[in-house]
Design a protein around this motif. Structure first.
Motif, PDB file in Angstrom:
ATOM      1  N   ASN A  50     -10.549 -12.767   2.506  1.00 14.96           N
ATOM      2  CA  ASN A  50      -9.117 -12.986   2.059  1.00 14.96           C
ATOM      3  C   ASN A  50      -8.770 -12.589   0.581  1.00 14.96           C
ATOM      4  OD1 ASN A  50      -9.401 -14.291   4.404  1.00 14.96           O
ATOM      5  ND2 ASN A  50      -9.774 -16.448   3.658  1.00 14.96           N
ATOM      6  N   HIS A  51      -9.564 -12.531  -0.201  1.00 15.83           N
ATOM      7  CA  HIS A  51      -9.425 -12.145  -1.464  1.00 15.83           C
ATOM      8  C   HIS A  51      -9.544 -10.739  -2.049  1.00 15.83           C
ATOM      9  CE1 HIS A  51      -9.647 -16.373  -2.598  1.00 15.83           C
ATOM     10  NE2 HIS A  51     -10.900 -16.475  -2.034  1.00 15.83           N
ATOM     11  N   LEU A  52      -9.779  -9.752  -0.830  1.00 16.67           N
ATOM     12  CA  LEU A  52     -10.115  -8.306  -1.008  1.00 16.67           C
ATOM     13  C   LEU A  52      -8.648  -7.464  -0.666  1.00 16.67           C
ATOM     14  CD1 LEU A  52     -13.473  -7.736   0.274  1.00 16.67           C
ATOM     15  CD2 LEU A  52     -13.040  -7.696  -1.955  1.00 16.67           C
ATOM     16  N   THR A  53      -8.508  -6.800  -1.579  1.00 17.90           N
ATOM     17  CA  THR A  53      -7.180  -5.739  -1.197  1.00 17.90           C
ATOM     18  C   THR A  53      -7.786  -4.647  -0.132  1.00 17.90           C
ATOM     19  OG1 THR A  53      -7.623  -4.110  -2.868  1.00 17.90           O
ATOM     20  CG2 THR A  53      -6.190  -6.108  -3.321  1.00 17.90           C
ATOM     21  N   GLU A  54      -6.978  -4.027   0.541  1.00 17.71           N
ATOM     22  CA  GLU A  54      -7.298  -3.426   1.548  1.00 17.71           C
ATOM     23  C   GLU A  54      -8.066  -2.197   0.960  1.00 17.71           C
ATOM     24  OE1 GLU A  54      -4.786  -0.538   4.690  1.00 17.71           O
ATOM     25  OE2 GLU A  54      -3.895  -2.689   4.340  1.00 17.71           O
ATOM     26  N   LYS A  55      -7.742  -1.745  -0.268  1.00 12.22           N
ATOM     27  CA  LYS A  55      -8.317  -0.736  -1.107  1.00 12.22           C
ATOM     28  C   LYS A  55      -9.900  -1.198  -1.532  1.00 12.22           C
ATOM     29  CE  LYS A  55      -7.678   2.158  -5.000  1.00 12.22           C
ATOM     30  NZ  LYS A  55      -7.071   2.301  -6.523  1.00 12.22           N
ATOM     31  N   GLU A  56      -9.816  -2.545  -1.768  1.00  9.32           N
ATOM     32  CA  GLU A  56     -11.058  -2.840  -2.264  1.00  9.32           C
ATOM     33  C   GLU A  56     -11.949  -3.064  -1.055  1.00  9.32           C
ATOM     34  OE1 GLU A  56     -10.203  -5.899  -5.983  1.00  9.32           O
ATOM     35  OE2 GLU A  56      -9.846  -6.566  -4.081  1.00  9.32           O
TER      36      GLU A  56
END
Length: 288
Positions: A133-139
């Motif tokens: 939930n804390h990750l962006t798509e890029k990450e």
């Protein structure tokens, strides 16, 4: 007569903003320090090739201590290299494989990434849905994608084959950890001859006992004939501790870990507020 200083600067979370770039303000302050006769080095957990790559996007030229100070390079000369013994590398890898941890090996011949990287990362994230939930798509993409082979990145199937490469030496393990970090550290702690550190909440890094950023700053100070009390170290995380402890003046970033801020002599602005430039101007060039 001005005292010539050595300024050792960490990259991620320190010189680099959260967009992973070096601001014009930071570049200008480093150049001003160099023009005033000081030596500015980059001391990072990243591999030397990776550091050079980051710096090449700016007009800066600096000596480097890569892989947490285990590879120290100035004037195109390798001044110091501290490697993990091969039996120890094998032993650590066995523990990581038993627990299915993805890992990278930083060596004198590039970064070796296990071919199981992507599947192990995906299974980790599966088990730790709250992290997702804390990750962006890029990450997410960056973390889970199987790295591609490049000049510096090599993919391996069997560690034994890597260790058979002629003259290869291993300076560092990089292990992403999402959960079970303490359990892994406990399992590794019984291994002799290694030191364990971290450069962020989601990783651990393993070097030889003598391999750390404190070694990086000491070797460089000696090379440039600068007394260790005339050194300044700027960092934000636990892998910076040996360098902050060794330096004459230790500077923690405003965005640094609270423990690091407590132990440092002074605290500067954050990495997104050009904290490095602020520290250089205030403590080295003494422009208040």
């Amino acid at each position: 007569m001005m005292m010539k200083k050595l300024i050792a600067i960490d990259l991620d979370g320190t010189l680099l903003s959260s967009n992973i770039d070096i601001s014009k303000e930071n570049v200008k302050a480093i150049q001003a320090a160099q023009e005033a006769g000081h030596i500015v080095m980059i001391c990072s957990g990243r591999a030397p090739e990776d550091i050079k790559n980051v710096i090449s996007k700016t007009p800066l030229q600096c000596p480097v201590a890569g892989s947490n100070g285990t590879m120290v390079i100035a004037d195109d000369k390798l001044l110091s290299q501290i490697s993990i013994q091969k039996e120890t590398v094998q032993h650590v890898a066995t523990i990581l494989n038993e627990k299915q941890y993805p890992f990278k090996l930083y060596t004198n011949k590039g970064i070796f990434v296990a071919s199981t990287w992507s599947e192990r990362m995906l299974s980790f994230l599966e088990k730790n849905k709250d992290v997702l939930n804390h990750l962006t798509e890029k990450e997410y993409k960056l973390m889970t994608e199987q790295p591609k082979e490049t000049d510096t990145i090599k993919i391996f199937e069997d560690l034994g084959d890597v260790l058979k490469i002629e003259d290869i030496t291993v300076q560092k393990f990089f292990i992403p950890t999402i959960s079970g970090k303490d359990e892994l550290i406990a399992a590794l702690n019984v291994t002799e001859g290694i030191s364990i550190t971290t450069s962020g909440p989601f990783n651990i890094e393993i070097m030889d006992t003598n391999g750390h950023k404190g070694n990086g700053i000491r070797v460089m100070a000696e090379y440039f004939n600068i007394p260790i009390e005339d050194t300044v170290a700027i960092g934000d995380n636990f892998n910076d501790v040996p360098m902050l402890e060794a330096a004459g003046l230790s500077v923690a970033m405003g965005n640094g870990d609270p423990t690091i801020k407590k132990m440092a002599d002074v605290v500067t602005l954050t990495n997104n507020e050009h904290g490095v430039a602020h520290a250089i101007e205030k403590y080295v060039l003494e422009k208040n």
